[in-house]
Design a protein around this motif. Structure first.
Motif, PDB file in Angstrom:
ATOM      1  N   PHE A 145      34.909  45.446  89.651  1.00  0.00           N
ATOM      2  CA  PHE A 145      34.617  46.882  89.673  1.00  0.00           C
ATOM      3  C   PHE A 145      35.797  47.736  89.229  1.00  0.00           C
ATOM      4  O   PHE A 145      35.635  48.914  88.948  1.00  0.00           O
ATOM      5  CB  PHE A 145      34.226  47.327  91.089  1.00  0.00           C
ATOM      6  CG  PHE A 145      32.968  46.680  91.587  1.00  0.00           C
ATOM      7  CD1 PHE A 145      31.731  47.046  91.063  1.00  0.00           C
ATOM      8  CD2 PHE A 145      33.010  45.703  92.572  1.00  0.00           C
ATOM      9  CE1 PHE A 145      30.566  46.449  91.521  1.00  0.00           C
ATOM     10  CE2 PHE A 145      31.852  45.105  93.030  1.00  0.00           C
ATOM     11  CZ  PHE A 145      30.623  45.473  92.497  1.00  0.00           C
ATOM     12  N   ILE A 146      37.003  47.155  89.258  1.00  0.00           N
ATOM     13  CA  ILE A 146      38.188  48.008  89.105  1.00  0.00           C
ATOM     14  C   ILE A 146      39.116  47.466  88.022  1.00  0.00           C
ATOM     15  O   ILE A 146      38.947  46.350  87.532  1.00  0.00           O
ATOM     16  CB  ILE A 146      38.961  48.137  90.436  1.00  0.00           C
ATOM     17  CG1 ILE A 146      39.373  46.755  90.968  1.00  0.00           C
ATOM     18  CG2 ILE A 146      38.101  48.867  91.473  1.00  0.00           C
ATOM     19  CD1 ILE A 146      40.260  46.814  92.205  1.00  0.00           C
ATOM     20  N   ARG A 147      40.120  48.272  87.679  1.00  0.00           N
ATOM     21  CA  ARG A 147      41.077  47.840  86.659  1.00  0.00           C
ATOM     22  C   ARG A 147      41.914  46.672  87.189  1.00  0.00           C
ATOM     23  O   ARG A 147      42.290  46.678  88.368  1.00  0.00           O
ATOM     24  CB  ARG A 147      42.045  48.969  86.342  1.00  0.00           C
ATOM     25  CG  ARG A 147      41.426  50.206  85.752  1.00  0.00           C
ATOM     26  CD  ARG A 147      42.513  51.277  85.774  1.00  0.00           C
ATOM     27  NE  ARG A 147      41.915  52.582  85.841  1.00  0.00           N
ATOM     28  CZ  ARG A 147      41.799  53.393  84.795  1.00  0.00           C
ATOM     29  NH1 ARG A 147      42.265  53.038  83.625  1.00  0.00           N
ATOM     30  NH2 ARG A 147      41.246  54.574  84.925  1.00  0.00           N
ATOM     31  N   PRO A 148      42.292  45.739  86.292  1.00  0.00           N
ATOM     32  CA  PRO A 148      43.072  44.578  86.756  1.00  0.00           C
ATOM     33  C   PRO A 148      44.373  44.986  87.456  1.00  0.00           C
ATOM     34  O   PRO A 148      44.751  44.392  88.467  1.00  0.00           O
ATOM     35  CB  PRO A 148      43.373  43.804  85.469  1.00  0.00           C
ATOM     36  CG  PRO A 148      42.376  44.287  84.472  1.00  0.00           C
ATOM     37  CD  PRO A 148      41.944  45.658  84.882  1.00  0.00           C
ATOM     38  N   GLN A 149      45.051  46.038  86.936  1.00  0.00           N
ATOM     39  CA  GLN A 149      46.337  46.401  87.562  1.00  0.00           C
ATOM     40  C   GLN A 149      46.145  46.908  88.996  1.00  0.00           C
ATOM     41  O   GLN A 149      46.997  46.692  89.854  1.00  0.00           O
ATOM     42  CB  GLN A 149      47.140  47.416  86.728  1.00  0.00           C
ATOM     43  CG  GLN A 149      46.474  48.742  86.491  1.00  0.00           C
ATOM     44  CD  GLN A 149      45.691  48.777  85.193  1.00  0.00           C
ATOM     45  OE1 GLN A 149      45.006  47.821  84.835  1.00  0.00           O
ATOM     46  NE2 GLN A 149      45.765  49.880  84.470  1.00  0.00           N
ATOM     47  N   ASN A 150      45.006  47.547  89.265  1.00  0.00           N
ATOM     48  CA  ASN A 150      44.751  48.010  90.636  1.00  0.00           C
ATOM     49  C   ASN A 150      44.471  46.837  91.570  1.00  0.00           C
ATOM     50  O   ASN A 150      44.870  46.846  92.729  1.00  0.00           O
ATOM     51  CB  ASN A 150      43.571  48.991  90.663  1.00  0.00           C
ATOM     52  CG  ASN A 150      43.934  50.314  90.029  1.00  0.00           C
ATOM     53  OD1 ASN A 150      45.114  50.603  89.831  1.00  0.00           O
ATOM     54  ND2 ASN A 150      42.948  51.113  89.697  1.00  0.00           N
ATOM     55  N   PHE A 151      43.791  45.854  91.029  1.00  0.00           N
ATOM     56  CA  PHE A 151      43.526  44.665  91.848  1.00  0.00           C
ATOM     57  C   PHE A 151      44.835  43.920  92.124  1.00  0.00           C
ATOM     58  O   PHE A 151      45.108  43.500  93.267  1.00  0.00           O
ATOM     59  CB  PHE A 151      42.505  43.757  91.160  1.00  0.00           C
ATOM     60  CG  PHE A 151      42.025  42.670  92.069  1.00  0.00           C
ATOM     61  CD1 PHE A 151      41.081  42.934  93.047  1.00  0.00           C
ATOM     62  CD2 PHE A 151      42.554  41.386  91.985  1.00  0.00           C
ATOM     63  CE1 PHE A 151      40.660  41.937  93.928  1.00  0.00           C
ATOM     64  CE2 PHE A 151      42.136  40.391  92.861  1.00  0.00           C
ATOM     65  CZ  PHE A 151      41.181  40.668  93.825  1.00  0.00           C
ATOM     66  N   ASP A 152      45.674  43.799  91.092  1.00  0.00           N
ATOM     67  CA  ASP A 152      46.964  43.102  91.270  1.00  0.00           C
ATOM     68  C   ASP A 152      47.819  43.833  92.308  1.00  0.00           C
ATOM     69  O   ASP A 152      48.488  43.209  93.140  1.00  0.00           O
ATOM     70  CB  ASP A 152      47.732  43.050  89.942  1.00  0.00           C
ATOM     71  CG  ASP A 152      47.033  42.139  88.943  1.00  0.00           C
ATOM     72  OD1 ASP A 152      46.109  41.413  89.369  1.00  0.00           O
ATOM     73  OD2 ASP A 152      47.386  42.181  87.751  1.00  0.00           O
ATOM     74  N   GLU A 153      47.801  45.152  92.257  1.00  0.00           N
ATOM     75  CA  GLU A 153      48.599  45.943  93.202  1.00  0.00           C
ATOM     76  C   GLU A 153      48.108  45.705  94.637  1.00  0.00           C
ATOM     77  O   GLU A 153      48.911  45.579  95.567  1.00  0.00           O
ATOM     78  CB  GLU A 153      48.475  47.424  92.840  1.00  0.00           C
ATOM     79  CG  GLU A 153      49.443  48.311  93.598  1.00  0.00           C
ATOM     80  CD  GLU A 153      49.173  49.786  93.339  1.00  0.00           C
ATOM     81  OE1 GLU A 153      48.907  50.162  92.186  1.00  0.00           O
ATOM     82  OE2 GLU A 153      49.200  50.552  94.310  1.00  0.00           O
ATOM     83  N   LEU A 154      46.790  45.625  94.777  1.00  0.00           N
ATOM     84  CA  LEU A 154      46.214  45.357  96.097  1.00  0.00           C
ATOM     85  C   LEU A 154      46.738  44.028  96.639  1.00  0.00           C
ATOM     86  O   LEU A 154      47.178  43.936  97.803  1.00  0.00           O
ATOM     87  CB  LEU A 154      44.682  45.337  95.977  1.00  0.00           C
ATOM     88  CG  LEU A 154      43.902  44.873  97.192  1.00  0.00           C
ATOM     89  CD1 LEU A 154      44.111  45.816  98.370  1.00  0.00           C
ATOM     90  CD2 LEU A 154      42.411  44.782  96.875  1.00  0.00           C
ATOM     91  N   MET A 155      46.735  43.002  95.793  1.00  0.00           N
ATOM     92  CA  MET A 155      47.165  41.683  96.260  1.00  0.00           C
ATOM     93  C   MET A 155      48.666  41.673  96.573  1.00  0.00           C
ATOM     94  O   MET A 155      49.104  41.033  97.530  1.00  0.00           O
ATOM     95  CB  MET A 155      46.826  40.613  95.213  1.00  0.00           C
ATOM     96  CG  MET A 155      45.340  40.491  94.901  1.00  0.00           C
ATOM     97  SD  MET A 155      44.265  40.524  96.354  1.00  0.00           S
ATOM     98  CE  MET A 155      44.450  38.874  96.948  1.00  0.00           C
TER      99      MET A 155
END
Ligand code: UDP
Length: 409
Positions: free
Chosen positions: A12-22
């Motif tokens: 659902f979201i941009r890869p960089q936002n997912f990476d930041e979450l992790m």
């Protein structure tokens, strides 16, 4: 219901936002967090906690959720406080403060707090801060209400508790008040994989529409809300009647109650009375956990309305926008963060305005479709649960660095 796994949100979201979450999860992993609120079901806070608590745990934050206990009179008092904090003039007596203090004391006697962080949601459990002295935790008060214009006596009473917290969180800077401890601003959010928001097949939508005897060949106007004066269901009926003079349509008012809201029955009676002579008004009293039905009702609708007189954030608006539905909603509280007028929906200030904009959307399906599409993208950018998780993880880290403006990784 099986909980979705965090990796499923990446689509659902941009890869960089997912990476930041992790990355943030890695930094905050191992922390123990206790959430406390006043109802397990009904209303936006319970809705959010149901979804985020399992996800925090999956991300390595050991999170528990407790609900305080209270009697009918206590929730009567806290509902009055809730209205007063939203700026609705309310009669407050010293007896009410006493009821609040007694219930707080009874809950304190049964609870102990050995987590690293305690996050207390809204005013009802705010008095638990008295346990701070006997815990090592950082205490955060999460306010979901628009407290920008509260009734002074209630706010002053509550402030005695709030000022003892290490930090507070508001949905936007406009809702906040002056407090000595740090304030953080975090928008609420919805979970795109929840039963309430996941994609549905045409057959699933049709089954629910049929169950409630909705005629899908005619426009359906819907407001999903607890039966609460501040959601103005009677105003929605008035607006619908104005629309109906020109456009054949149906109205759905669907909602259940919340265990911490004792006013629901009275409002429902008035709504049923106002609707009784019109078979095209469908008053649906939903049970708790009617998520699939709410999802389907929102998707089956032509226009979604949220005619609140006051609003915290208005998750029902977020849910409708995510389903790419055109929304007509009052310009109050957090709704104005979600609806950019004429772009992601239409903002209104009156019954007549509500009727006018509903008619505009019914009569201009292309414009309605476009608004719905923009609405969905707006939610994707700002109001999905993954963004909220990122913000809270950052908060957990920030609490360990109280006097630093920049935290080095
Ligand atoms: N809701 C529900 N059942 C109902 C009425 C509402 O599950 O009968 C949900 C609704 O879908 C939304 C939340 O409760 O997720 C309401 O949140 P909102 O912020 O709109 O209002 P609140 O009730 O917190 O004032």
């Amino acid at each position: 219901m099986a909980q979705n796994k965090i990796a499923e949100y990446s689509r659902f979201i941009r890869p960089q936002n997912f990476d930041e979450l992790m990355l943030l999860a890695e930094k905050a992993a191992g922390k123990r967090v206790r959430m406390v609120n006043s109802t397990a079901v009904g209303g936006g806070v319970a809705e959010i906690l149901t979804r985020v608590v399992p996800l925090y745990n999956e991300l390595g934050i050991k999170t528990k959720w407790d609900v305080i206990k209270g009697s009918g009179p206590f929730f009567g008092v806290t509902k009055t406080f809730h209205n007063a904090l939203h700026g609705i003039k309310s009669d407050i007596s010293t007896e009410m403060f006493k009821v609040f203090q007694e219930t707080t004391a009874a809950n304190l006697a049964e609870m102990s707090f050995d987590e690293d962080v305690v996050i207390v949601h809204d005013p009802q459990p705010a008095g638990l801060i008295a346990a701070k002295e006997r815990s090592k935790a950082k205490w955060v008060w999460r306010c979901h209400i628009d407290t920008s214009h509260p009734q002074a006596d209630v706010w002053d009473f509550l402030k005695g508790y709030i000022e003892k917290y290490d930090a507070s969180v508001f949905s936007t800077p406009w809702f906040a008040r002056k407090l000595a401890a740090p304030k953080y601003f975090i928008y609420p959010a919805i979970d795109p994989l929840a039963e309430k928001n996941r994609d549905l097949s045409a057959a699933e939508i049709e089954t629910v529409a049929r169950k409630y005897k909705l005629d899908r060949s005619r426009p359906i106007i819907t407001q999903i809300s607890r039966f609460d004066y501040l959601k103005d269901p009677l105003g929605v009926i008035e607006a619908y009647k104005l629309v109906k003079r020109h456009n054949d349509c149906q109205l759905v008012l669907a909602g259940g109650g919340a265990t911490d809201d004792p006013e629901g029955g009275q409002v429902l009676n008035q709504v049923q009375e106002a609707a009784k002579n019109d078979p095209d008004i469908h008053i649906l009293l939903l049970p708790p956990y009617a998520d699939l039905e709410i999802n389907a009702l929102q998707r089956a609708s032509t226009v979604i309305v949220q005619k609140s007189l006051r609003e915290g954030f208005g998750l029902t608006v977020t849910e409708a926008l995510w389903k790419a539905k055109p929304v007509v909603a009052s310009a109050v509280g957090g709704i104005t963060l979600q609806i950019i007028h004429n772009f992601t929906g239409l903002l209104v200030h009156s019954i007549e305005g509500t009727a006018y904009q509903i008619r505009y959307l019914i009569n201009n399906p292309q414009a309605a479709k476009k608004m719905g599409e923009y609405g969905r993208e707006h939610v994707r950018e700002k109001f999905l649960i993954t963004r909220k998780l990122r913000n809270y993880l950052a908060l957990l880290i920030a609490l360990d660095h109280p006097n630093e403006d920049i935290i080095q990784g």
